[in-house]
Design an enzyme around this catalytic site. Structure first.
Site, short mmCIF file in Angstrom:
data_model
loop_
_atom_site.label_atom_id
_atom_site.label_comp_id
_atom_site.label_asym_id
_atom_site.label_seq_id
_atom_site.Cartn_x
_atom_site.Cartn_y
_atom_site.Cartn_z
N PHE A 1 0.85 -1.19 0.00
CA PHE A 1 0.00 0.00 0.00
C PHE A 1 0.89 1.24 0.00
CE2 PHE A 1 -2.43 3.25 2.51
CZ PHE A 1 -3.36 3.52 1.52
N ILE A 2 0.71 2.07 -1.00
CA ILE A 2 1.47 3.33 -1.09
C ILE A 2 0.68 4.41 -0.35
CG2 ILE A 2 2.56 5.00 -2.67
CD1 ILE A 2 3.67 2.17 -3.02
N HIS B 1 -1.77 10.88 -7.98
CA HIS B 1 -2.14 10.17 -9.21
C HIS B 1 -1.66 11.05 -10.36
CE1 HIS B 1 -5.33 8.14 -11.92
NE2 HIS B 1 -4.62 8.95 -12.67
N GLU C 1 -1.27 5.26 -16.15
CA GLU C 1 -1.51 5.83 -14.82
C GLU C 1 -0.41 5.39 -13.86
OE1 GLU C 1 -6.41 5.89 -14.68
OE2 GLU C 1 -5.32 4.60 -13.30
N ASN D 1 -5.03 2.99 -19.51
CA ASN D 1 -6.35 3.23 -20.09
C ASN D 1 -6.20 3.27 -21.60
OD1 ASN D 1 -7.53 3.55 -17.51
ND2 ASN D 1 -6.73 5.63 -17.45
N ARG E 1 -8.09 4.26 -24.07
CA ARG E 1 -9.16 5.08 -24.66
C ARG E 1 -8.78 6.55 -24.58
NH1 ARG E 1 -10.60 4.08 -19.19
NH2 ARG E 1 -10.62 6.07 -18.06
N VAL F 1 -11.68 11.57 -20.30
CA VAL F 1 -12.42 12.80 -20.02
C VAL F 1 -11.45 13.98 -20.01
CG1 VAL F 1 -13.85 14.03 -18.34
CG2 VAL F 1 -14.14 11.55 -18.64
N ARG G 1 -14.52 19.46 -13.56
CA ARG G 1 -15.69 18.74 -14.06
C ARG G 1 -16.94 19.35 -13.43
NH1 ARG G 1 -14.30 12.33 -14.70
NH2 ARG G 1 -12.13 12.60 -15.35
#
Ligand code: MV4
Length: 446
Positions: A204-205, A210, A277, A292, A294, A297, A338
């Protein structure tokens, strides 16, 4: 090289509009598909042709492969752009497109499958020499196996679903006494969510950032990166704000992460635009998390700082055009907020309904990607994003000031929105200093 004359967009909302706009600039005709809930949507009005593919529920429309393929056939489309969400990372759909002589604008089915299975993705990255979170041994076979591995890695550890991504089936385990319980509940959740109960373990970091790297690869094996986006401002695995460059970035780290991202995409001969990521810890160690396959967003912030039209790149790559192979560094600062139809004062509860009054911001350094208009009714069936507001300036401080000004101009009446949240965030001292991790919103009150 195959020139597309007509592209069907297998999506809705702002991303469908985004694709239609680039197609129009490229002289490519467009076909919109829509559910009965979306008959008054802008993507239907903006496309050259539109085909109703079913009732509101996604499984009856935007996820209904036979109906989408039929719509492409009757309109004589050459290619399908999947946008994000829905069928964008569905390898079976990409395969069906190919079988029907429709170019899927994205990577091959094998690339999608390989990155869709997180253990396979991680093994692929290890083989390519990309740093991954310490852990290992693939699938957890039993409690005994998990116990031994956790001892070896050292607590706290994290359990993750191999079919997962985005937080589902994920558990933090702080000590041995919690292990069996979390092992069982992660398996049950993974089975229920993905019909696959495979789980794996990693260290666990604590309090990571991110940070993701945008990449593009062509059909000839050439890959480049377009630098990073910081997506640490998230709430329950929903991103709310993204920016490029990351305020945590330094040139040496960008060099190393960029190189790792290019390696990651190159090792599978990646075709299309994609995102690697990473988790980045406080010492600036970085670890591959997911790929990812794709358009995302938050692609707009990369577009604004590199001057690339990423949708145009996707289409050119799908038509067989080679890319230059150069990497790109940000020459501006862009922040995206967003704007969701959610009540930020009430646990971000979705608030579908009719937009009665709308004033969209504009002016220098402002971009709005949105499919809504005054009188538009936000249907309750899909996600609650009603648009993205992007502020662009020479420095981060100026971009925040531009964002604050633009948020103040944005008037949306009839539904609650996340605008008040963003206004408060833009005034937060830690945010302004770039001092935040993925845990930031857990303690943010407004
Ligand atoms: C982690 C982590 C800490 N350590 N893995 C969240 C979603 C999924 N893609 C992976 N996630 C995480 N994986 C290890 N080994 C922390 C998270 C995480 C997170 C990651 C990115 C952005 C926001 C997050 C919020 C909570 C947890």
């Amino acid at each position: 090289m195959k020139i597309f004359k007509k592209i069907l967009i297998a999506n809705r909302g702002e991303i469908a509009l985004r694709v239609i706009r680039t197609c129009r600039e490229m002289g490519i005709k467009t076909v919109a598909v829509y559910s009965t809930a979306d008959k008054n949507s802008l993507h239907v009005k903006f496309a050259d042709e539109a085909v109703c593919i079913g009732s509101p529920r996604s499984i009856d429309s935007y996820l209904n492969i036979p109906r989408i393929i039929a719509a492409a056939e009757i309109t004589n489309a050459d290619a399908i752009h999947p946008g994000y969400g829905f069928l964008a990372e569905n390898a079976y759909f990409a395969r069906i497109c190919a079988a029907n002589n429709l170019k899927f604008i994205g990577p091959t089915p094998d690339m999608i499958s390989k990155m869709g299975d997180k253990i396979t993705a991680k093994e692929t990255m290890i083989a390519a020499g990309v740093p991954v979170v310490p852990g290992g041994d693939g699938l957890l076979e039993s409690i005994k196996h998990a116990t031994e591995l956790a001892e070896k890695i050292g607590y706290p550890v994290m359990l993750k679903a191999t079919a997962g991504g985005g937080g589902k089936g994920m558990r933090i385990v702080h000590e041995f006494s919690e292990l069996e319980h979390h092992f069982n509940s992660a398996k049950i959740e993974a089975q229920a969510s993905f019909n696959n109960d495979g789980i794996y373990m990693e260290k666990f970091i604590e309090e990571p950032r991110h940070i993701e790297i945008q990449v593009a690869g062509d059909q000839y094996g050439k890959v480049c990166h377009l630098s990073e986006r910081d997506c640490s401002i998230q709430r329950r695995h929903q991103k709310l704000v993204e920016e490029s460059p990351s305020p945590f970035m330094i040139p040496e780290l960008r060099e190393k992460m960029g190189e790792a991202a290019v390696k990651a995409a190159s090792c599978i001969n990646y075709e299309g635009v994609g995102t690697i990521e990473f988790l980045v810890d406080k010492h600036r160690n970085f670890f591959f998390m997911e790929m990812n396959t794709r358009i995302q967003v938050e692609h707009c912030v990369t577009e604004e700082v590199t001057s690339f039209d990423l949708v145009k790149e996707q289409i050119k790559i799908a038509m067989g055009e080679p890319i230059s192979g150069k990497n790109y560094h940000p020459h501006l600062h862009a922040i995206e907020c967003r704007i969701n139809a959610e009540d930020p004062y009430n646990d971000f509860r979705p608030c579908p309904g009719r937009i009665t009054v709308l004033n969209t911001p504009g002016g220098h350094g402002v971009r709005v990607d949105s499919h809504v208009y005054a009188g538009y009714e936000i249907p309750p069936y899909y996600d609650s994003m009603i648009g993205k507001l992007i502020a662009i300036a020479q420095t981060r401080t100026e971009a925040i000031n531009t964002m604050y000004r633009a948020l103040s101009e944005y008037v949306i009446e009839g539904v609650k929105t996340t605008i008040p949240f963003h206004l408060k965030l833009m005034q937060n001292e830690d945010f302004k200093k770039g001092n935040f991790t993925t845990k930031f919103l857990e303690s943010f009150t407004f």
